[in-house]
Each structure stands twice: as structure tokens, then as C-alpha cells.
Design a protein around this motif. Structure first.
Motif, PDB file in Angstrom:
ATOM      1  N   PHE A  74       9.873   6.434  -6.855  1.00  0.00           N
ATOM      2  CA  PHE A  74       8.586   7.015  -6.469  1.00  0.00           C
ATOM      3  C   PHE A  74       7.844   6.018  -5.596  1.00  0.00           C
ATOM      4  N   ASP A  75       7.341   6.472  -4.448  1.00  0.00           N
ATOM      5  CA  ASP A  75       6.649   5.548  -3.560  1.00  0.00           C
ATOM      6  C   ASP A  75       5.408   6.156  -2.901  1.00  0.00           C
ATOM      7  N   GLN A  76       4.805   7.150  -3.566  1.00  0.00           N
ATOM      8  CA  GLN A  76       3.620   7.800  -3.009  1.00  0.00           C
ATOM      9  C   GLN A  76       2.339   7.054  -3.407  1.00  0.00           C
ATOM     10  N   MET A  77       1.305   7.175  -2.576  1.00  0.00           N
ATOM     11  CA  MET A  77      -0.012   6.644  -2.907  1.00  0.00           C
ATOM     12  C   MET A  77      -0.755   7.706  -3.705  1.00  0.00           C
TER      13      MET A  77
ATOM     14  N   ARG B 296       3.002  -4.348  -7.525  1.00  0.00           N
ATOM     15  CA  ARG B 296       3.559  -4.066  -6.200  1.00  0.00           C
ATOM     16  C   ARG B 296       4.139  -5.321  -5.563  1.00  0.00           C
ATOM     17  N   THR B 297       3.498  -6.466  -5.793  1.00  0.00           N
ATOM     18  CA  THR B 297       3.962  -7.708  -5.161  1.00  0.00           C
ATOM     19  C   THR B 297       5.258  -8.216  -5.780  1.00  0.00           C
ATOM     20  N   ILE B 298       5.586  -7.784  -6.997  1.00  0.00           N
ATOM     21  CA  ILE B 298       6.812  -8.256  -7.646  1.00  0.00           C
ATOM     22  C   ILE B 298       7.890  -7.172  -7.678  1.00  0.00           C
TER      23      ILE B 298
ATOM     24  N   THR C  71       2.809  -0.145 -10.173  1.00  0.00           N
ATOM     25  CA  THR C  71       2.407   0.642 -11.336  1.00  0.00           C
ATOM     26  C   THR C  71       1.174   1.475 -11.030  1.00  0.00           C
ATOM     27  N   ALA C  72       1.072   2.598 -11.714  1.00  0.00           N
ATOM     28  CA  ALA C  72      -0.127   3.428 -11.686  1.00  0.00           C
ATOM     29  C   ALA C  72      -0.979   3.023 -12.881  1.00  0.00           C
ATOM     30  N   ASN C  73      -2.174   2.520 -12.601  1.00  0.00           N
ATOM     31  CA  ASN C  73      -3.091   2.075 -13.648  1.00  0.00           C
ATOM     32  C   ASN C  73      -3.928   3.274 -14.083  1.00  0.00           C
ATOM     33  N   LEU C  74      -3.806   3.687 -15.341  1.00  0.00           N
ATOM     34  CA  LEU C  74      -4.421   4.929 -15.790  1.00  0.00           C
ATOM     35  C   LEU C  74      -5.759   4.717 -16.497  1.00  0.00           C
TER      36      LEU C  74
ATOM     37  N   ILE D 174      -6.290   4.748 -11.170  1.00  0.00           N
ATOM     38  CA  ILE D 174      -7.379   3.946 -10.607  1.00  0.00           C
ATOM     39  C   ILE D 174      -6.806   2.673  -9.983  1.00  0.00           C
ATOM     40  N   HIS D 175      -7.616   2.003  -9.189  1.00  0.00           N
ATOM     41  CA  HIS D 175      -7.168   0.767  -8.544  1.00  0.00           C
ATOM     42  C   HIS D 175      -7.041  -0.352  -9.578  1.00  0.00           C
TER      43      HIS D 175
END
Length: 241
Positions: A91-94, A30-32, A36-39, A23-24
Motif C-alpha cells: 500500500f502506498d497511497q496518501m 516512512r524513513t525506515i 504507518t497510518a497513525n490512527l 492523522i499526521h
């Protein structure tokens, strides 16, 4: 139904599997340099707050990563909701709204409150190195040589400020910056902080004087990159052709 066990705070833990939808979040990671993927978990799990080394499965592909479980006190001291955030290596996928399966493999450290974002970033970097060491992950060859450390103040600038630094201090335009960054990325360096360190090290190596505009002839940039990172390749003479 999954049967979840409480993971003890030790180096050796019973492996625990969790799954959830990405989820968003606030996108601070990302800025640092550590996105991360927020689950949003499908089922409740009882993990002590802290940092863990994990295996991540996405679309039947296995990845390694780092997961933080906690309230993120350095980012928001008023936060009370437990977040499950996974930084996946290389890993750099959306992947918003995608499903991830996470296997918790080992405990790294307890969640901490840091005095600044800079100190948080330095600790995350150590955490990543710890997990990579435990998983016996090989660093790309480009990272195996020693470089003069660059200022962390520069490394953690915003994207625009970092690009402006490279232009103002090292005399390269946006096109040259993108070319160097893409070349380093194609060597297997997916982490933006590592790429920035390497990029600055390269620019320092070819720097002559302040604000000197760098000019590379056709095909002249790549040989300089290869020479700096991998060493000079001697031309073959007629005797060894």
C-alpha cells in the motif's frame, strides 16, 4: 456503539474491530521503510501494548497489515500517550484524514525498547514476515530466489544517501536508478527496503570495477533485469517456432 473486548496476549484472540481517522505523525516509519497510518480512534479500546496482525478496510478494499499499539519507547523514551499505528502491506497511497477500519486478528509480541533504530527495523521486518506467514500471504515471485544479503547499513540510508551510494559505488545516474526501482515496484514489491535489497543485488551482479559508469543501450536495461531476476530466456529457434 462498538463493544470492545480486551485482547489477551496469545496467538488466538477474540477479534476486535476499531476504527479511526488517519492523522499526521512524526513519519519515522516512512524513513525506515515501514510507513504507518497513525490512527485517532473514534472510541476507546483496551488493547495491551504490543504488535498485532490486522485486516484493514479502506474504501471497501481489504488489506493485510501490522499494527503497533504503545508508547514507542525506542523513538521517544519520554512518550506516555498510547499510539495506534498501522503498517499496511502493499500500500502506498496518501490517506491523511481518511477513515480506516481495523480488525485485530492475532497478537505477535509485546512492545519492546530496542537499543537502536537498526535493531527496531530488524524486528519489524521479522514481525512483517510473521504476520505474512500467519495470513498465508504469497511473496511476489521476484522474492522467491536467494540473493546475497546486502549491508543493512546501506539499506537504511536516507533516500538521497542511498541514491548517491548507487551512483558513486555502482555508476548509475538518477534516471537509471528510478528505472530500476520502478521496474521492481511494478513486479509487486511495494516495500522500499525490499526494493533496495533487490536493486543492490542486481547492481552487484552487473558490476565490473569501482566507479564504472554503467551504460545501457536503448531497451538494454529491461532484458538484464528480467534475466537476473527470472533467469535467462532462451531464444526460440526455427525448429520450435
Amino acid at each position: 456503539m462498538h463493544n470492545f473486548s480486551i485482547v489477551e496476549k496469545s496467538d488466538s484472540i477474540p477479534k476486535t474491530r476499531i476504527s479511526g481517522k488517519v492523522i499526521h505523525g512524526n513519519q519515522i516509519g516512512r524513513t525506515i521503510g515501514f510507513p504507518t497510518a497513525n490512527l485517532l480512534l473514534h472510541e476507546e479500546v483496551f488493547l495491551p501494548k504490543g504488535v498485532y496482525g490486522v485486516h484493514v478496510t479502506y474504501q471497501n478494499q481489504l488489506y493485510y497489515g501490522l499494527m503497533n499499539v504503545g508508547v514507542r519507547p525506542t523513538v521517544n523514551k519520554e512518550e506516555i500517550i498510547i499510539h495506534y499505528e498501522v503498517h499496511i502491506f502493499d500500500f502506498d497511497q496518501m490517506i491523511y484524514d481518511e477513515e480506516l477500519d481495523v480488525e485485530v486478528c492475532h497478537f505477535v509480541r509485546e512492545e519492546q525498547l530496542f537499543s537502536s533504530m537498526k535493531h527496531l527495523v530488524l524486528q519489524i521486518r521479522k514481525d512483517v514476515e510473521t504476520v505474512q506467514r500467519v495470513f498465508h500471504l504469497e511473496q511476489p515471485a521476484i522474492l522467491k530466489r536467494e540473493f546475497k544479503p546486502s549491508s543493512e547499513e546501506y539499506i537504511h540510508l536516507t533516500d538521497l544517501a542511498f541514491i548517491q551510494l548507487c551512483e558513486g559505488k555502482h555508476g548509475i545516474n538518477r534516471g537509471v536508478y528510478n528505472t530500476i526501482d520502478n521496474w521492481i515496484y511494478n513486479q509487486g514489491i511495494k516495500n522500499i527496503l525490499e526494493r533496495r535489497r533487490l536493486l543492490l543485488a542486481f547492481l552487484e551482479s552487473i558490476r565490473d570495477h569501482e566507479n564504472s559508469r554503467k551504460k545501457f543501450g536503448p531497451g538494454g536495461l529491461r532484458p538484464k533485469l528480467e534475466e537476473f531476476f527470472f533467469g535467462k530466456v532462451e531464444e526460440k529457434t526455427a525448429s520450435n517456432l
